[in-house]
Design a protein around this motif. Sequence first.
Motif, PDB file in Angstrom:
ATOM      1  N   LEU A 153       1.068  10.562 -13.932  1.00  0.00           N
ATOM      2  CA  LEU A 153       0.116   9.632 -14.530  1.00  0.00           C
ATOM      3  C   LEU A 153      -1.183  10.351 -14.844  1.00  0.00           C
ATOM      4  N   SER A 154      -1.874   9.855 -15.853  1.00  0.00           N
ATOM      5  CA  SER A 154      -3.211  10.375 -16.122  1.00  0.00           C
ATOM      6  C   SER A 154      -4.146   9.914 -15.003  1.00  0.00           C
ATOM      7  N   SER A 155      -5.233  10.643 -14.783  1.00  0.00           N
ATOM      8  CA  SER A 155      -6.165  10.286 -13.705  1.00  0.00           C
ATOM      9  C   SER A 155      -6.772   8.906 -13.933  1.00  0.00           C
ATOM     10  N   SER A 156      -7.058   8.565 -15.191  1.00  0.00           N
ATOM     11  CA  SER A 156      -7.651   7.249 -15.471  1.00  0.00           C
ATOM     12  C   SER A 156      -6.660   6.135 -15.177  1.00  0.00           C
ATOM     13  N   ASN A 157      -5.391   6.340 -15.536  1.00  0.00           N
ATOM     14  CA  ASN A 157      -4.359   5.337 -15.267  1.00  0.00           C
ATOM     15  C   ASN A 157      -4.147   5.185 -13.763  1.00  0.00           C
ATOM     16  N   ARG A 158      -4.120   6.311 -13.055  1.00  0.00           N
ATOM     17  CA  ARG A 158      -3.934   6.287 -11.604  1.00  0.00           C
ATOM     18  C   ARG A 158      -5.098   5.556 -10.924  1.00  0.00           C
ATOM     19  N   ASN A 159      -6.318   5.891 -11.314  1.00  0.00           N
ATOM     20  CA  ASN A 159      -7.492   5.265 -10.697  1.00  0.00           C
ATOM     21  C   ASN A 159      -7.559   3.776 -10.999  1.00  0.00           C
ATOM     22  N   ALA A 160      -7.207   3.405 -12.229  1.00  0.00           N
ATOM     23  CA  ALA A 160      -7.253   1.985 -12.609  1.00  0.00           C
ATOM     24  C   ALA A 160      -6.236   1.178 -11.812  1.00  0.00           C
ATOM     25  N   THR A 161      -5.017   1.701 -11.665  1.00  0.00           N
ATOM     26  CA  THR A 161      -3.976   0.988 -10.923  1.00  0.00           C
ATOM     27  C   THR A 161      -4.373   0.806  -9.466  1.00  0.00           C
ATOM     28  N   ALA A 177     -13.767  11.204 -34.734  1.00  0.00           N
ATOM     29  CA  ALA A 177     -13.010  12.191 -35.527  1.00  0.00           C
ATOM     30  C   ALA A 177     -11.646  12.529 -34.934  1.00  0.00           C
ATOM     31  N   THR A 178     -11.330  11.991 -33.736  1.00  0.00           N
ATOM     32  CA  THR A 178     -10.032  12.283 -33.122  1.00  0.00           C
ATOM     33  C   THR A 178      -9.238  11.037 -32.744  1.00  0.00           C
ATOM     34  N   GLY A 179      -9.923   9.941 -32.466  1.00  0.00           N
ATOM     35  CA  GLY A 179      -9.224   8.748 -31.998  1.00  0.00           C
ATOM     36  C   GLY A 179      -8.763   8.862 -30.559  1.00  0.00           C
ATOM     37  N   LEU A 180      -9.298   9.819 -29.808  1.00  0.00           N
ATOM     38  CA  LEU A 180      -8.891   9.974 -28.408  1.00  0.00           C
ATOM     39  C   LEU A 180      -9.314   8.761 -27.574  1.00  0.00           C
ATOM     40  N   ARG A 181      -8.548   8.515 -26.536  1.00  0.00           N
ATOM     41  CA  ARG A 181      -8.950   7.505 -25.567  1.00  0.00           C
ATOM     42  C   ARG A 181     -10.173   8.000 -24.806  1.00  0.00           C
ATOM     43  N   ARG A 182     -10.943   7.068 -24.291  1.00  0.00           N
ATOM     44  CA  ARG A 182     -12.189   7.405 -23.592  1.00  0.00           C
ATOM     45  C   ARG A 182     -11.952   8.421 -22.474  1.00  0.00           C
ATOM     46  N   GLY A 183     -11.019   8.128 -21.574  1.00  0.00           N
ATOM     47  CA  GLY A 183     -10.763   9.019 -20.446  1.00  0.00           C
ATOM     48  C   GLY A 183     -10.286  10.389 -20.876  1.00  0.00           C
ATOM     49  N   GLU A 184      -9.483  10.448 -21.944  1.00  0.00           N
ATOM     50  CA  GLU A 184      -8.974  11.720 -22.434  1.00  0.00           C
ATOM     51  C   GLU A 184     -10.106  12.588 -22.974  1.00  0.00           C
ATOM     52  N   ALA A 185     -11.034  11.968 -23.683  1.00  0.00           N
ATOM     53  CA  ALA A 185     -12.149  12.730 -24.250  1.00  0.00           C
ATOM     54  C   ALA A 185     -13.148  13.143 -23.171  1.00  0.00           C
ATOM     55  N   PHE A 186     -13.547  12.193 -22.326  1.00  0.00           N
ATOM     56  CA  PHE A 186     -14.587  12.470 -21.338  1.00  0.00           C
ATOM     57  C   PHE A 186     -14.147  13.505 -20.309  1.00  0.00           C
ATOM     58  N   ASN A 187     -12.844  13.571 -20.012  1.00  0.00           N
ATOM     59  CA  ASN A 187     -12.331  14.496 -19.001  1.00  0.00           C
ATOM     60  C   ASN A 187     -11.716  15.753 -19.606  1.00  0.00           C
ATOM     61  N   GLU A 241       0.825  -1.212   0.000  1.00  0.00           N
ATOM     62  CA  GLU A 241       0.000   0.000   0.000  1.00  0.00           C
ATOM     63  C   GLU A 241       0.856   1.256   0.000  1.00  0.00           C
ATOM     64  N   GLU A 242       1.900   1.284   0.836  1.00  0.00           N
ATOM     65  CA  GLU A 242       2.791   2.446   0.883  1.00  0.00           C
ATOM     66  C   GLU A 242       3.514   2.647  -0.435  1.00  0.00           C
ATOM     67  N   GLY A 243       3.989   1.547  -1.012  1.00  0.00           N
ATOM     68  CA  GLY A 243       4.669   1.642  -2.303  1.00  0.00           C
ATOM     69  C   GLY A 243       3.740   2.111  -3.403  1.00  0.00           C
ATOM     70  N   MET A 244       2.487   1.629  -3.371  1.00  0.00           N
ATOM     71  CA  MET A 244       1.508   2.047  -4.361  1.00  0.00           C
ATOM     72  C   MET A 244       1.235   3.544  -4.256  1.00  0.00           C
ATOM     73  N   VAL A 245       1.054   4.034  -3.039  1.00  0.00           N
ATOM     74  CA  VAL A 245       0.792   5.464  -2.833  1.00  0.00           C
ATOM     75  C   VAL A 245       1.977   6.296  -3.316  1.00  0.00           C
ATOM     76  N   GLN A 246       3.190   5.844  -3.017  1.00  0.00           N
ATOM     77  CA  GLN A 246       4.387   6.560  -3.482  1.00  0.00           C
ATOM     78  C   GLN A 246       4.417   6.610  -5.006  1.00  0.00           C
ATOM     79  N   TYR A 247       4.129   5.493  -5.635  1.00  0.00           N
ATOM     80  CA  TYR A 247       4.128   5.432  -7.100  1.00  0.00           C
ATOM     81  C   TYR A 247       3.075   6.359  -7.692  1.00  0.00           C
ATOM     82  N   LEU A 248       1.876   6.312  -7.144  1.00  0.00           N
ATOM     83  CA  LEU A 248       0.770   7.100  -7.694  1.00  0.00           C
ATOM     84  C   LEU A 248       0.960   8.600  -7.498  1.00  0.00           C
TER      85      LEU A 248
END
Length: 381
Positions: A112-120, A241-251, A100-107
Amino acid sequence: MKPIQKKLSEKVCRSAKPGTKVWDTEIRGFGCWVSATGSKRTLYFQKTTHEGTKRFNLGQVGQVAVADARFDAGELNQKYATGVTAKRINHQEQSIPSLEEGMVQYLTQRRLSSSNRNATEGRLRLHLTDWMKLPLYQITPDMCVAKHAALSKKWEGVDTKGRQKMLGGERVANHVMMSLRTVHNFVRARHPDLPASPVLAVQMHEEQESGVTIEDPGLWRQAVDELQNPVHRSVYEFLLATGLRRGEAFNLRREHLYDDHLFLPVTKNGRSFKLPLLDIHHRILSPTLQMESEWVFPSKDHRKPLGNPAPIGWSAHTHRRTFGTYSALAIGDDLTGRLLNHTSKSITGKRYVKPKVEHMVPFMEQSIDSLQSEFLITRNV
């Protein structure tokens, strides 16, 4: 023959000459002995104590991974440590964080993008709940192999948002282990005495990309037109029309929209990204930009970004893949990768090719032309 000292690796062990002994430079007593004929290359650990010399056969190179043998040697080194060495090891163990401590340090320390951080964080907290308080050095290869096997089977459970749904599966098992490996490696860079990632022992499932694209442009147009919410219509058109990732477009925030491009401060790969915008993109966005919100695609109350638009039969990633397919037909894979913000695999692409957004405009125009040869992307004029 004089013993050789090198950090043991697969390459070092396999290339050692017959009749030689190679001692590891990091773990005292960890070695590789090569028979006179070179047919056997044995990994072992030996330790001299007051009871005499103890030698442990860790396996043959090719039958066990050197990284796994290193982990076992590290465990034995700790088990039989005495005096100053024991004190040093105990101090090192106490300084190594829990999962848990290592995960918090990494995040918090990695960009990181918010979607990547939340998913991890979500997948580790959900699937490795009983490991979160364990010091990372206590998570063993056998534990990882067993956990990966257990997660590979689907079951009905409750996710991190309290929803009842099917959990697990081969893809989930792989991604949980990959997230664990990422956190472990991040911590190990700061604690060199932490053994190699125990995830090395896991045989990942082979994942097959679905490869689905939108094959019926007319049916897609009809499905989008039938949506009652203009934000939902616009987001699907914008994804195509952009090919954006879901999280990138929605946020996407309004402050990140410019006349000729959009700007993403942080993306999945940790870098910022600029994507050219054409007139058609502004026409797609015109209904949503008339609303009072900081978000380009706002939720119903306009206070938050869009969560889940009404489904139309094609996922956000299918839209991204469709954009990529038509773009590649017009400008090729490499340039399409630039528009999709993929990391280049070549040294030249990574270090030297830094195109400005205006350089990419003609390639976006060609990609849109390719799409419009089949799709009516938007009805907004």
